[in-house]
Write a protein that holds these residues in place. Structure first.
Motif, PDB file in Angstrom:
ATOM      1  N   LEU A  32       0.841  -1.190   0.000  1.00  0.00           N
ATOM      2  CA  LEU A  32       0.000   0.000   0.000  1.00  0.00           C
ATOM      3  C   LEU A  32       0.875   1.238   0.000  1.00  0.00           C
ATOM      4  CD1 LEU A  32      -2.592  -1.025   2.736  1.00  0.00           C
ATOM      5  CD2 LEU A  32      -2.925  -1.038   0.267  1.00  0.00           C
ATOM      6  N   GLY A  33       0.425   2.245  -0.690  1.00  0.00           N
ATOM      7  CA  GLY A  33       1.146   3.502  -0.688  1.00  0.00           C
ATOM      8  C   GLY A  33       0.696   4.373  -1.830  1.00  0.00           C
ATOM      9  N   PRO A  34       1.089   5.629  -1.796  1.00  0.00           N
ATOM     10  CA  PRO A  34       0.677   6.555  -2.845  1.00  0.00           C
ATOM     11  C   PRO A  34       1.332   6.226  -4.186  1.00  0.00           C
ATOM     12  CG  PRO A  34       2.222   7.613  -1.354  1.00  0.00           C
ATOM     13  CD  PRO A  34       1.911   6.271  -0.776  1.00  0.00           C
ATOM     14  N   SER A  35       0.790   6.800  -5.225  1.00  0.00           N
ATOM     15  CA  SER A  35       1.323   6.633  -6.565  1.00  0.00           C
ATOM     16  C   SER A  35       2.785   7.084  -6.613  1.00  0.00           C
ATOM     17  CB  SER A  35       0.482   7.464  -7.534  1.00  0.00           C
ATOM     18  OG  SER A  35       0.945   7.324  -8.838  1.00  0.00           O
ATOM     19  N   LYS A  39       5.680   0.561  -5.933  1.00  0.00           N
ATOM     20  CA  LYS A  39       4.983  -0.732  -5.840  1.00  0.00           C
ATOM     21  C   LYS A  39       5.155  -1.548  -7.125  1.00  0.00           C
ATOM     22  CE  LYS A  39       1.094   1.341  -5.007  1.00  0.00           C
ATOM     23  NZ  LYS A  39       1.463   2.757  -4.966  1.00  0.00           N
ATOM     24  N   THR A  40       4.908  -0.938  -8.269  1.00  0.00           N
ATOM     25  CA  THR A  40       5.061  -1.643  -9.541  1.00  0.00           C
ATOM     26  C   THR A  40       6.524  -1.976  -9.798  1.00  0.00           C
ATOM     27  OG1 THR A  40       3.079  -0.618 -10.461  1.00  0.00           O
ATOM     28  CG2 THR A  40       4.688  -1.462 -12.036  1.00  0.00           C
ATOM     29  N   THR A  41       7.420  -1.088  -9.421  1.00  0.00           N
ATOM     30  CA  THR A  41       8.855  -1.347  -9.571  1.00  0.00           C
ATOM     31  C   THR A  41       9.248  -2.604  -8.797  1.00  0.00           C
ATOM     32  OG1 THR A  41       9.327   1.002  -9.876  1.00  0.00           O
ATOM     33  CG2 THR A  41      11.164  -0.388  -9.162  1.00  0.00           C
ATOM     34  N   ASP A 139      -0.962  -6.326  -9.691  1.00  0.00           N
ATOM     35  CA  ASP A 139      -0.699  -4.892  -9.658  1.00  0.00           C
ATOM     36  C   ASP A 139      -2.006  -4.144  -9.868  1.00  0.00           C
ATOM     37  OD1 ASP A 139       0.455  -2.411  -9.669  1.00  0.00           O
ATOM     38  OD2 ASP A 139       1.875  -2.830 -11.294  1.00  0.00           O
ATOM     39  N   GLU A 140      -2.488  -3.504  -8.824  1.00  0.00           N
ATOM     40  CA  GLU A 140      -3.774  -2.820  -8.805  1.00  0.00           C
ATOM     41  C   GLU A 140      -4.888  -3.757  -9.287  1.00  0.00           C
ATOM     42  OE1 GLU A 140      -3.803   1.138 -10.393  1.00  0.00           O
ATOM     43  OE2 GLU A 140      -1.839   1.592  -9.554  1.00  0.00           O
TER      44      GLU A 140
END
Length: 147
Positions: A32-35, A39-41, A139-140
Motif C-alpha cells: 500500500l502507498g501513494p502513486s 509498488k510496480t517497480t 498490480d492494482e
C-alpha cells in the motif's frame, strides 16, 4: 520460497527504498502507498522483468511459476480470449473453465476490445490463474472491476 534483498532502486531519482523480506508459501502480502512510491517497480523486480538488479537481489524466483496481473490487461487485441489463454498453455477446456471462474463464461470467442475494461481485466486474471502459478503478483488488481 522467495527472499528479497533489494538495496533500493532509482531512475534519476529514488523510486524504491531498501526492501529486505522473506516470503513463504501461503503468505499474502499487500503493498500500500501513494502513486510513485515503487509498488510496480518492486513487482517488476520480483517477476524478473528488471534485468539491472544484482543477481542476489531476488532469491528463489527462478524456481517459481509466476502469474503477473499487470495494471493494464495486456491481452493481445487481435486474438480472442480463448486464444490469449491458449498462448500461455491452456487447453480448450482449461480456457473455458478459467473464463467461467472469473464470470466470463461464453466470452471466449470475443476480442479484448469487444469487452468492457473490467471484463478485459478479469480475462487477464483468468490468464494468470490458468498457468497455476506458485506466485501470483497482482498490480492494482481491483481497478476497473465490478463487485
Amino acid at each position: 520460497m522467495l527472499e528479497l534483498r533489494i538495496a533500493g532502486r532509482s531512475f534519476g531519482k529514488p523510486v524504491l527504498g531498501e526492501v529486505f523480506a522473506t516470503i513463504e508459501r501461503g503468505d499474502r502480502i499487500c503493498l500500500l502507498g501513494p502513486s510513485g512510491i515503487g509498488k510496480t517497480t518492486l513487482l517488476n523486480a520480483i517477476a524478473g522483468l528488471d534485468k539491472t538488479l544484482p543477481s542476489g537481489a531476488i532469491i528463489g524466483s527462478n524456481k517459481l511459476r509466476v502469474g503477473y496481473l499487470f495494471q493494464e490487461h495486456r491481452l493481445l487485441p487481435w486474438r480472442t480470449l480463448d486464444a490469449n489463454l491458449r498462448l500461455v498453455g491452456a487447453g480448450e477446456e482449461q480456457a473455458e473453465d478459467s473464463l467461467r471462474q472469473v464470470g466470463l463464461a461464453g466470452y471466449g470467442h470475443y476480442l479484448p476490445d469487444q469487452l468492457s475494461l473490467g471484463m478485459a481485466r478479469r480475462a487477464a486474471l483468468a490468464r494468470c490463474l490458468v498457468v497455476k502459478p506458485d506466485l501470483l503478483l497482482l498490480d492494482e488488481p481491483f481497478a476497473s472491476l465490478d463487485p
